[in-house]
Design a protein around this motif. Structure first.
Motif, PDB file in Angstrom:
ATOM      1  N   ASP A   1      59.684  60.520  45.319  1.00 14.26           N
ATOM      2  CA  ASP A   1      59.222  61.679  46.087  1.00 14.26           C
ATOM      3  C   ASP A   1      58.671  62.717  45.117  1.00 14.26           C
ATOM      4  O   ASP A   1      59.439  63.366  44.401  1.00 14.26           O
ATOM      5  N   PRO A   2      57.340  62.886  45.085  1.00 10.47           N
ATOM      6  CA  PRO A   2      56.762  63.796  44.087  1.00 10.47           C
ATOM      7  C   PRO A   2      57.183  65.257  44.251  1.00 10.47           C
ATOM      8  O   PRO A   2      57.374  65.954  43.259  1.00 10.47           O
ATOM      9  N   VAL A   3      57.375  65.715  45.472  1.00 13.07           N
ATOM     10  CA  VAL A   3      57.781  67.104  45.691  1.00 13.07           C
ATOM     11  C   VAL A   3      59.209  67.323  45.188  1.00 13.07           C
ATOM     12  O   VAL A   3      59.492  68.278  44.462  1.00 13.07           O
ATOM     13  N   GLY A   4      60.108  66.424  45.558  1.00 19.37           N
ATOM     14  CA  GLY A   4      61.486  66.532  45.094  1.00 19.37           C
ATOM     15  C   GLY A   4      61.596  66.415  43.583  1.00 19.37           C
ATOM     16  O   GLY A   4      62.361  67.139  42.947  1.00 19.37           O
ATOM     17  N   THR A   5      60.814  65.508  43.017  1.00 15.23           N
ATOM     18  CA  THR A   5      60.819  65.316  41.564  1.00 15.23           C
ATOM     19  C   THR A   5      60.365  66.582  40.849  1.00 15.23           C
ATOM     20  O   THR A   5      60.977  66.999  39.862  1.00 15.23           O
ATOM     21  N   ARG A   6      59.292  67.198  41.354  1.00 15.99           N
ATOM     22  CA  ARG A   6      58.805  68.437  40.723  1.00 15.99           C
ATOM     23  C   ARG A   6      59.845  69.549  40.800  1.00 15.99           C
ATOM     24  O   ARG A   6      60.025  70.308  39.846  1.00 15.99           O
ATOM     25  N   LEU A   7      60.534  69.639  41.929  1.00 14.54           N
ATOM     26  CA  LEU A   7      61.561  70.670  42.081  1.00 14.54           C
ATOM     27  C   LEU A   7      62.714  70.443  41.108  1.00 14.54           C
ATOM     28  O   LEU A   7      63.170  71.369  40.434  1.00 14.54           O
ATOM     29  N   ILE A   8      63.184  69.207  41.022  1.00 15.95           N
ATOM     30  CA  ILE A   8      64.267  68.881  40.089  1.00 15.95           C
ATOM     31  C   ILE A   8      63.824  69.132  38.657  1.00 15.95           C
ATOM     32  O   ILE A   8      64.547  69.749  37.864  1.00 15.95           O
ATOM     33  N   GLU A   9      62.616  68.672  38.322  1.00 18.87           N
ATOM     34  CA  GLU A   9      62.099  68.849  36.964  1.00 18.87           C
ATOM     35  C   GLU A   9      61.990  70.327  36.601  1.00 18.87           C
ATOM     36  O   GLU A   9      62.415  70.757  35.528  1.00 18.87           O
ATOM     37  N   TYR A  10      61.434  71.122  37.487  1.00 20.26           N
ATOM     38  CA  TYR A  10      61.273  72.557  37.235  1.00 20.26           C
ATOM     39  C   TYR A  10      62.629  73.225  37.005  1.00 20.26           C
ATOM     40  O   TYR A  10      62.812  73.986  36.051  1.00 20.26           O
ATOM     41  N   THR A  11      63.573  72.939  37.881  1.00 14.58           N
ATOM     42  CA  THR A  11      64.898  73.546  37.792  1.00 14.58           C
ATOM     43  C   THR A  11      65.596  73.186  36.482  1.00 14.58           C
ATOM     44  O   THR A  11      66.173  74.050  35.814  1.00 14.58           O
ATOM     45  N   LEU A  12      65.530  71.920  36.103  1.00  9.98           N
ATOM     46  CA  LEU A  12      66.192  71.486  34.867  1.00  9.98           C
ATOM     47  C   LEU A  12      65.503  72.049  33.628  1.00  9.98           C
ATOM     48  O   LEU A  12      66.173  72.445  32.669  1.00  9.98           O
ATOM     49  N   ARG A  13      64.169  72.086  33.634  1.00  8.29           N
ATOM     50  CA  ARG A  13      63.445  72.653  32.480  1.00  8.29           C
ATOM     51  C   ARG A  13      63.767  74.136  32.300  1.00  8.29           C
ATOM     52  O   ARG A  13      63.879  74.619  31.173  1.00  8.29           O
ATOM     53  N   GLN A  14      63.916  74.852  33.409  1.00  8.16           N
ATOM     54  CA  GLN A  14      64.269  76.273  33.337  1.00  8.16           C
ATOM     55  C   GLN A  14      65.629  76.481  32.678  1.00  8.16           C
ATOM     56  O   GLN A  14      65.893  77.531  32.122  1.00  8.16           O
ATOM     57  N   ARG A  15      66.470  75.471  32.745  1.00 11.09           N
ATOM     58  CA  ARG A  15      67.799  75.552  32.144  1.00 11.09           C
ATOM     59  C   ARG A  15      67.851  74.928  30.753  1.00 11.09           C
ATOM     60  O   ARG A  15      68.910  74.711  30.195  1.00 11.09           O
ATOM     61  N   GLY A  16      66.674  74.583  30.218  1.00 11.93           N
ATOM     62  CA  GLY A  16      66.589  74.144  28.832  1.00 11.93           C
ATOM     63  C   GLY A  16      66.672  72.649  28.582  1.00 11.93           C
ATOM     64  O   GLY A  16      66.766  72.231  27.431  1.00 11.93           O
ATOM     65  N   TYR A  17      66.641  71.844  29.630  1.00  9.92           N
ATOM     66  CA  TYR A  17      66.719  70.396  29.447  1.00  9.92           C
ATOM     67  C   TYR A  17      65.337  69.789  29.238  1.00  9.92           C
ATOM     68  O   TYR A  17      64.345  70.287  29.763  1.00  9.92           O
ATOM     69  N   GLU A  18      65.305  68.696  28.499  1.00 10.31           N
ATOM     70  CA  GLU A  18      64.095  67.888  28.387  1.00 10.31           C
ATOM     71  C   GLU A  18      64.137  66.918  29.569  1.00 10.31           C
ATOM     72  O   GLU A  18      65.133  66.221  29.767  1.00 10.31           O
ATOM     73  N   VAL A  19      63.077  66.881  30.371  1.00 12.07           N
ATOM     74  CA  VAL A  19      63.082  66.073  31.586  1.00 12.07           C
ATOM     75  C   VAL A  19      62.007  64.993  31.516  1.00 12.07           C
ATOM     76  O   VAL A  19      60.847  65.278  31.226  1.00 12.07           O
ATOM     77  N   LEU A  20      62.428  63.760  31.786  1.00  7.18           N
ATOM     78  CA  LEU A  20      61.519  62.620  31.871  1.00  7.18           C
ATOM     79  C   LEU A  20      61.522  62.171  33.324  1.00  7.18           C
ATOM     80  O   LEU A  20      62.579  62.137  33.957  1.00  7.18           O
ATOM     81  N   THR A  21      60.366  61.822  33.878  1.00 12.93           N
ATOM     82  CA  THR A  21      60.319  61.387  35.267  1.00 12.93           C
ATOM     83  C   THR A  21      59.577  60.063  35.396  1.00 12.93           C
ATOM     84  O   THR A  21      58.617  59.807  34.670  1.00 12.93           O
ATOM     85  N   VAL A  22      60.054  59.236  36.323  1.00 10.52           N
ATOM     86  CA  VAL A  22      59.386  57.981  36.677  1.00 10.52           C
ATOM     87  C   VAL A  22      59.530  57.778  38.182  1.00 10.52           C
ATOM     88  O   VAL A  22      60.513  58.223  38.783  1.00 10.52           O
ATOM     89  N   PRO A  23      58.565  57.075  38.817  1.00  8.01           N
ATOM     90  CA  PRO A  23      58.578  56.963  40.279  1.00  8.01           C
ATOM     91  C   PRO A  23      59.243  55.711  40.850  1.00  8.01           C
ATOM     92  O   PRO A  23      59.275  55.540  42.063  1.00  8.01           O
ATOM     93  N   ASN A  24      59.756  54.817  40.014  1.00 12.54           N
ATOM     94  CA  ASN A  24      60.361  53.594  40.565  1.00 12.54           C
ATOM     95  C   ASN A  24      61.425  53.043  39.619  1.00 12.54           C
ATOM     96  O   ASN A  24      61.530  53.451  38.467  1.00 12.54           O
TER      97      ASN A  24
END
Length: 73
Positions: free
Chosen positions: A11-34
């Motif tokens: 889910d691209p919308v959910g992924t972007r929200l999770i990624e944004y939230t985690l990056r704001q807290r200083g984490y390095e975020v990697l994402t994949v769709p499957n």
């Protein structure tokens, strides 16, 4: 060094929200769709945490979790 989190979600919308939230807290975020790409990325990048959706195309989240816990590359 920041902690690395792998997000496996198709889910691209959910992924972007999770990624944004985690990056704001200083984490390095990697994402994949499957699940297949998630297993490859996890074995290559060795994340500290995996955020995993259950309903994924191809290999579902339960199977991905099982393989990750079994140490499958």
């Amino acid at each position: 060094m920041s902690k690395k989190i792998l997000v496996i979600d198709n889910d691209p919308v959910g992924t972007r929200l999770i990624e944004y939230t985690l990056r704001q807290r200083g984490y390095e975020v990697l994402t994949v769709p499957n699940g297949v790409d998630g297993l490859k990325r996890a074995s290559h990048d060795e994340p500290d945490l995996v955020v995993l959706d259950v309903m994924l195309p191809g290999i579902d989240g339960f199977e991905v979790c099982h393989r990750l816990r079994a140490g499958e590359k």
